[in-house]
Scaffold this motif. Structure first.
Motif, PDB file in Angstrom:
ATOM      1  N   ALA A   3       0.985  -0.838  -0.080  1.00  0.00           N
ATOM      2  CA  ALA A   3      -0.148   0.155   0.013  1.00  0.00           C
ATOM      3  C   ALA A   3       0.498   1.259  -0.419  1.00  0.00           C
ATOM      4  CB  ALA A   3      -0.942   0.129   1.330  1.00  0.00           C
ATOM      5  N   ASP A   4       2.234   1.499   0.595  1.00  0.00           N
ATOM      6  CA  ASP A   4       2.670   2.614   0.463  1.00  0.00           C
ATOM      7  C   ASP A   4       3.726   2.493  -0.557  1.00  0.00           C
ATOM      8  OD1 ASP A   4       4.208   0.261   1.808  1.00  0.00           O
ATOM      9  OD2 ASP A   4       4.613   0.348   3.523  1.00  0.00           O
ATOM     10  N   VAL A   5       3.781   1.419  -1.145  1.00  0.00           N
ATOM     11  CA  VAL A   5       5.113   1.657  -2.417  1.00  0.00           C
ATOM     12  C   VAL A   5       3.725   0.884  -4.167  1.00  0.00           C
ATOM     13  CG1 VAL A   5       7.193   1.193  -3.753  1.00  0.00           C
ATOM     14  CG2 VAL A   5       6.579   0.489  -1.325  1.00  0.00           C
ATOM     15  N   PRO A   6       2.634   1.776  -3.923  1.00  0.00           N
ATOM     16  CA  PRO A   6       1.749   1.599  -5.501  1.00  0.00           C
ATOM     17  C   PRO A   6       2.217   1.844  -6.265  1.00  0.00           C
ATOM     18  CG  PRO A   6       1.344   3.342  -4.550  1.00  0.00           C
ATOM     19  CD  PRO A   6       2.628   3.100  -3.539  1.00  0.00           C
ATOM     20  N   LEU A   7       1.476   1.456  -7.479  1.00  0.00           N
ATOM     21  CA  LEU A   7       1.708   1.504  -9.564  1.00  0.00           C
ATOM     22  C   LEU A   7       1.096   3.329  -9.510  1.00  0.00           C
ATOM     23  CD1 LEU A   7      -0.529  -1.018 -10.944  1.00  0.00           C
ATOM     24  CD2 LEU A   7       2.489  -0.603 -11.219  1.00  0.00           C
ATOM     25  N   TYR A   8       2.504   3.612 -10.047  1.00  0.00           N
ATOM     26  CA  TYR A   8       2.391   5.332 -10.295  1.00  0.00           C
ATOM     27  C   TYR A   8       0.166   5.479 -10.501  1.00  0.00           C
ATOM     28  CZ  TYR A   8       2.887  10.429 -11.634  1.00  0.00           C
ATOM     29  OH  TYR A   8       2.587  11.380 -11.454  1.00  0.00           O
ATOM     30  N   PRO A   9      -0.083   6.688 -10.592  1.00  0.00           N
ATOM     31  CA  PRO A   9      -1.939   6.810 -10.901  1.00  0.00           C
ATOM     32  C   PRO A   9      -1.992   6.307 -11.706  1.00  0.00           C
ATOM     33  CG  PRO A   9      -0.707   8.899  -9.925  1.00  0.00           C
ATOM     34  CD  PRO A   9      -0.077   8.073  -9.667  1.00  0.00           C
ATOM     35  N   ASP A  10      -1.313   6.346 -13.334  1.00  0.00           N
ATOM     36  CA  ASP A  10      -1.497   6.402 -14.544  1.00  0.00           C
ATOM     37  C   ASP A  10      -0.575   5.401 -15.574  1.00  0.00           C
ATOM     38  OD1 ASP A  10       0.980   8.093 -15.345  1.00  0.00           O
ATOM     39  OD2 ASP A  10       0.273   9.210 -16.812  1.00  0.00           O
ATOM     40  N   ALA A  11      -0.335   4.461 -13.983  1.00  0.00           N
ATOM     41  CA  ALA A  11       0.767   3.566 -14.686  1.00  0.00           C
ATOM     42  C   ALA A  11       0.060   2.452 -15.450  1.00  0.00           C
ATOM     43  CB  ALA A  11       0.778   2.909 -14.064  1.00  0.00           C
ATOM     44  N   ARG A  12       0.556   2.297 -17.008  1.00  0.00           N
ATOM     45  CA  ARG A  12       0.762   1.096 -17.885  1.00  0.00           C
ATOM     46  C   ARG A  12       0.901   0.016 -17.546  1.00  0.00           C
ATOM     47  NH1 ARG A  12      -3.243   3.608 -21.452  1.00  0.00           N
ATOM     48  NH2 ARG A  12      -3.829   2.072 -22.291  1.00  0.00           N
ATOM     49  N   VAL A  13       0.190  -1.029 -16.550  1.00  0.00           N
ATOM     50  CA  VAL A  13       1.420  -2.486 -16.473  1.00  0.00           C
ATOM     51  C   VAL A  13       1.641  -3.642 -18.052  1.00  0.00           C
ATOM     52  CG1 VAL A  13       1.063  -4.159 -14.981  1.00  0.00           C
ATOM     53  CG2 VAL A  13       0.367  -2.492 -14.217  1.00  0.00           C
ATOM     54  N   SER A  14       2.589  -3.380 -17.795  1.00  0.00           N
ATOM     55  CA  SER A  14       3.398  -4.323 -19.192  1.00  0.00           C
ATOM     56  C   SER A  14       3.469  -5.553 -18.687  1.00  0.00           C
ATOM     57  CB  SER A  14       4.375  -3.768 -20.065  1.00  0.00           C
ATOM     58  OG  SER A  14       5.522  -3.622 -18.950  1.00  0.00           O
ATOM     59  N   GLU A  15       3.785  -6.097 -17.710  1.00  0.00           N
ATOM     60  CA  GLU A  15       4.218  -7.403 -17.143  1.00  0.00           C
ATOM     61  C   GLU A  15       4.521  -7.337 -15.323  1.00  0.00           C
ATOM     62  OE1 GLU A  15       7.057 -10.208 -18.021  1.00  0.00           O
ATOM     63  OE2 GLU A  15       8.308  -8.599 -17.473  1.00  0.00           O
ATOM     64  N   ALA A  16       4.010  -8.608 -14.942  1.00  0.00           N
ATOM     65  CA  ALA A  16       3.994  -8.091 -13.426  1.00  0.00           C
ATOM     66  C   ALA A  16       4.325  -9.993 -12.864  1.00  0.00           C
ATOM     67  CB  ALA A  16       2.424  -7.384 -12.632  1.00  0.00           C
ATOM     68  N   ALA A  17       4.701  -9.913 -11.779  1.00  0.00           N
ATOM     69  CA  ALA A  17       5.635 -11.455 -11.478  1.00  0.00           C
ATOM     70  C   ALA A  17       5.078 -11.355  -9.815  1.00  0.00           C
ATOM     71  CB  ALA A  17       6.787 -12.006 -11.658  1.00  0.00           C
ATOM     72  N   GLY A  18       5.241 -12.245  -9.034  1.00  0.00           N
ATOM     73  CA  GLY A  18       5.113 -11.812  -7.329  1.00  0.00           C
ATOM     74  C   GLY A  18       5.320 -13.785  -7.171  1.00  0.00           C
ATOM     75  N   ASN A  19       6.164 -13.607  -5.853  1.00  0.00           N
ATOM     76  CA  ASN A  19       6.319 -15.264  -5.519  1.00  0.00           C
ATOM     77  C   ASN A  19       5.473 -14.522  -3.594  1.00  0.00           C
ATOM     78  OD1 ASN A  19       6.691 -17.333  -3.801  1.00  0.00           O
ATOM     79  ND2 ASN A  19       8.819 -16.764  -4.080  1.00  0.00           N
TER      80      ASN A  19
END
Length: 253
Positions: free
Chosen positions: A158-174
């Motif tokens: 919550a304290d390191v979110p996406l930028y307001p107008d971000a356009r995501v091209s790829e995401a990953a997680g564990n």
């Protein structure tokens, strides 16, 4: 051969010809009979105006459409259909460094220092490889089992979110075991300095000790917090004035 023998041959030939024409003549007679029956059937419906119109009226033709018809009426497009994403500026947020679409006053990120992290960014071909090369041990240890899906972009801290107008091209997680690693690649239409200031403002308020590094056009903003939280932003400017960003954080939701 005498005249009598020749006459016999001629008579036999004529007889064969007549015999051969017999079945053919019968077929023609049958076809004529069928045609007559069809004609009679049509004329027998003369009392039905709809049937009469369907059988005898002229076919209506639209001259405008007929003139447009040609061998190229159905043809492939002049160029391939585009599958590209819309431009970053479409429905984008505010680009002012004073608000960035949030109404808050942004603090300026500190001046950059040397950037050892920029080498890791250049040499990493995937988000997993980038996460594995982070100095934070918790981040690096969880990078090996990262899974790729756009849904991870919705589970950033919550304290390191996406930028307001971000356009995501790829995401990953564990999210296995004690891991809460998240990594996202995105772009934004706003200049790099605005993105740096926006994230520096948010992370410093959240208790991170953020550090700014740069090597030419490559910038890194990263920091840690007392509870073990860590983040790193890798930023480069786009030719259209926007910014490409890779974000890695180890305390996602």
């Amino acid at each position: 051969m005498g005249r009598t023998g020749l006459r016999g041959i001629v008579v036999a030939a004529i007889a064969l010809s007549v015999a051969a024409c017999g079945p053919r003549a019968a077929q023609d007679a049958n076809l004529d009979s069928l045609d007559n029956e069809l004609v009679d059937a049509g004329s027998g419906n003369a009392a039905d105006p709809a049937m009469t119109a369907a059988l005898h009226d002229q076919i209506m033709v639209d001259p405008a459409l007929a003139g447009a018809a040609n061998k190229d009426t159905v043809r492939p497009p002049a160029k391939p259909y585009s599958g590209a994403l819309p431009a970053d500026g479409v429905a984008g947020g505010a680009t002012s460094s004073a608000s960035a679409g949030t109404g808050e006053t942004l603090k300026h990120a500190p001046a950059p220092g040397a950037c050892p992290q920029c080498v890791a960014a250049r040499e990493s071909l995937t988000l997993g490889a980038l996460a594995a090369r982070q100095k934070d041990g918790r981040t690096a240890s969880c990078a090996a089992d990262m899974r790729y899906s756009a849904s991870w972009a919705n589970r950033l801290p919550a304290d390191v979110p996406l930028y307001p107008d971000a356009r995501v091209s790829e995401a990953a997680g564990n999210a296995s075991g004690a891991c809460a690693l998240r990594a996202v690649s995105f772009s934004t239409a706003v200049p790099m300095q605005t993105v740096l200031d926006w994230y520096y403002t948010r992370t410093s308020k959240a208790g991170y000790s953020a550090e700014h590094q740069a090597d030419g056009a490559e910038h890194v903003l990263g920091g840690t917090r007392g509870d073990g939280g860590a983040f790193a932003l890798f930023l480069t400017s786009r030719r259209d004035g926007g910014t490409d960003v890779d974000l890695v954080a180890n305390n996602g939701r």
